[in-house]
Write a protein that holds these residues in place. Structure first.
Motif, PDB file in Angstrom:
ATOM      1  N   ALA A 181      -0.552   4.382   1.966  1.00 40.25           N
ATOM      2  CA  ALA A 181      -0.417   4.289   3.426  1.00 40.25           C
ATOM      3  C   ALA A 181       1.028   4.546   3.841  1.00 40.25           C
ATOM      4  O   ALA A 181       1.286   5.225   4.837  1.00 40.25           O
ATOM      5  CB  ALA A 181      -0.875   2.917   3.919  1.00 40.25           C
ATOM      6  N   ALA A 182       1.980   4.004   3.080  1.00 42.18           N
ATOM      7  CA  ALA A 182       3.396   4.230   3.379  1.00 42.18           C
ATOM      8  C   ALA A 182       3.733   5.715   3.257  1.00 42.18           C
ATOM      9  O   ALA A 182       4.451   6.273   4.093  1.00 42.18           O
ATOM     10  CB  ALA A 182       4.278   3.398   2.450  1.00 42.18           C
ATOM     11  N   GLN A 208       1.647   8.229   3.617  1.00 43.06           N
ATOM     12  CA  GLN A 208       1.015   8.921   4.744  1.00 43.06           C
ATOM     13  C   GLN A 208       1.867   8.780   6.006  1.00 43.06           C
ATOM     14  O   GLN A 208       2.066   9.751   6.743  1.00 43.06           O
ATOM     15  CB  GLN A 208      -0.399   8.386   4.986  1.00 43.06           C
ATOM     16  CG  GLN A 208      -1.376   8.809   3.913  1.00 43.06           C
ATOM     17  CD  GLN A 208      -2.717   8.108   4.024  1.00 43.06           C
ATOM     18  OE1 GLN A 208      -2.816   6.989   4.537  1.00 43.06           O
ATOM     19  NE2 GLN A 208      -3.754   8.741   3.514  1.00 43.06           N
ATOM     20  N   GLN A 209       2.375   7.593   6.261  1.00 40.17           N
ATOM     21  CA  GLN A 209       3.230   7.373   7.427  1.00 40.17           C
ATOM     22  C   GLN A 209       4.510   8.191   7.325  1.00 40.17           C
ATOM     23  O   GLN A 209       4.972   8.771   8.303  1.00 40.17           O
ATOM     24  CB  GLN A 209       3.569   5.887   7.582  1.00 40.17           C
ATOM     25  CG  GLN A 209       2.430   5.049   8.079  1.00 40.17           C
ATOM     26  CD  GLN A 209       2.023   5.438   9.483  1.00 40.17           C
ATOM     27  OE1 GLN A 209       2.848   5.573  10.374  1.00 40.17           O
ATOM     28  NE2 GLN A 209       0.731   5.627   9.694  1.00 40.17           N
ATOM     29  N   PHE A 210       5.067   8.252   6.142  1.00 38.75           N
ATOM     30  CA  PHE A 210       6.290   9.029   5.928  1.00 38.75           C
ATOM     31  C   PHE A 210       6.049  10.505   6.225  1.00 38.75           C
ATOM     32  O   PHE A 210       6.813  11.140   6.949  1.00 38.75           O
ATOM     33  CB  PHE A 210       6.783   8.841   4.489  1.00 38.75           C
ATOM     34  CG  PHE A 210       7.972   9.687   4.149  1.00 38.75           C
ATOM     35  CD1 PHE A 210       9.244   9.333   4.578  1.00 38.75           C
ATOM     36  CD2 PHE A 210       7.826  10.848   3.404  1.00 38.75           C
ATOM     37  CE1 PHE A 210      10.343  10.119   4.275  1.00 38.75           C
ATOM     38  CE2 PHE A 210       8.922  11.645   3.105  1.00 38.75           C
ATOM     39  CZ  PHE A 210      10.180  11.272   3.537  1.00 38.75           C
ATOM     40  N   GLU A 238       8.113  19.526   6.566  1.00 37.61           N
ATOM     41  CA  GLU A 238       6.702  19.644   6.188  1.00 37.61           C
ATOM     42  C   GLU A 238       6.451  20.966   5.455  1.00 37.61           C
ATOM     43  O   GLU A 238       5.756  21.007   4.439  1.00 37.61           O
ATOM     44  CB  GLU A 238       5.817  19.551   7.422  1.00 37.61           C
ATOM     45  CG  GLU A 238       4.336  19.571   7.086  1.00 37.61           C
ATOM     46  CD  GLU A 238       3.449  19.443   8.313  1.00 37.61           C
ATOM     47  OE1 GLU A 238       2.262  19.822   8.189  1.00 37.61           O
ATOM     48  OE2 GLU A 238       3.921  18.979   9.363  1.00 37.61           O
ATOM     49  N   THR A 273       3.767  11.941   8.054  1.00 37.80           N
ATOM     50  CA  THR A 273       3.495  12.250   9.457  1.00 37.80           C
ATOM     51  C   THR A 273       4.765  12.276  10.294  1.00 37.80           C
ATOM     52  O   THR A 273       4.759  12.846  11.384  1.00 37.80           O
ATOM     53  CB  THR A 273       2.494  11.247  10.084  1.00 37.80           C
ATOM     54  OG1 THR A 273       3.047   9.937  10.013  1.00 37.80           O
ATOM     55  CG2 THR A 273       1.152  11.294   9.386  1.00 37.80           C
ATOM     56  N   GLY A 274       5.846  11.719   9.777  1.00 38.69           N
ATOM     57  CA  GLY A 274       7.113  11.728  10.503  1.00 38.69           C
ATOM     58  C   GLY A 274       8.041  12.872  10.138  1.00 38.69           C
ATOM     59  O   GLY A 274       9.160  12.953  10.634  1.00 38.69           O
ATOM     60  N   ASP A 283       0.837  -1.203   0.000  1.00 28.36           N
ATOM     61  CA  ASP A 283       0.000   0.000   0.000  1.00 28.36           C
ATOM     62  C   ASP A 283       0.875   1.257   0.000  1.00 28.36           C
ATOM     63  O   ASP A 283       1.176   1.820   1.052  1.00 28.36           O
ATOM     64  CB  ASP A 283      -0.922  -0.020   1.230  1.00 28.36           C
ATOM     65  CG  ASP A 283      -1.978   1.071   1.181  1.00 28.36           C
ATOM     66  OD1 ASP A 283      -1.901   1.971   0.313  1.00 28.36           O
ATOM     67  OD2 ASP A 283      -2.882   1.027   2.035  1.00 28.36           O
TER      68      ASP A 283
END
Length: 127
Positions: free
Chosen positions: A101-102, A104-106, A115, A108-109, A98
């Motif tokens: 999803a990967a 999104q996780q990246f 950012e 958020t970190g 996915d």
């Protein structure tokens, strides 16, 4: 004592770590370097043969090229550091089942500065 590293020998680095150090050395200069020059730039007392083997592995992977216009036996990176990092990120992103999803996780970190840079990039035009 078994399992300890003798005091006069440096701790053994992993092949991936050595490859990263060699690439960083090549990225730090504008000119192609011979294995001996890379050896001199690296710390840790690596043998010439070790450096030469790492350069051959990087060449086989397409990460470095032999300098066809300069000195024989000299190497330079096939891509700059940013291009290589972006390629590795793309490969990692699509390795899993996915990618969204990967991603999104990246995201958020990311640090606040990272950012902000991403938001600026996405808000503006692409290069």
């Amino acid at each position: 004592m078994a399992g300890t590293v003798p005091r006069d020998r440096p701790e053994r680095r992993s092949p991936g770590e050595l490859e990263s150090e060699v690439l960083a050395t090549l990225w730090a200069t504008e000119e192609a370097l011979t294995p001996g020059e890379v050896q001199t730039e690296l710390s840790g007392g690596l043998a010439y043969n070790t450096v030469h083997t790492i350069l051959r592995r990087l060449y086989d992977k397409g990460l470095v090229i032999r300098d066809a216009h300069g000195r024989r036996g000299a190497y330079r990176p096939a891509k700059n550091a940013a291009e290589s990092t972006a390629e590795a990120m793309h490969q990692a992103l699509y390795r899993g089942p996915d990618p969204i999803a990967a991603l999104q996780q990246f995201v958020t970190g990311l640090s606040p500065d990272e950012e902000r840079a991403l938001r600026d990039f996405l808000g503006g035009s692409r290069p």
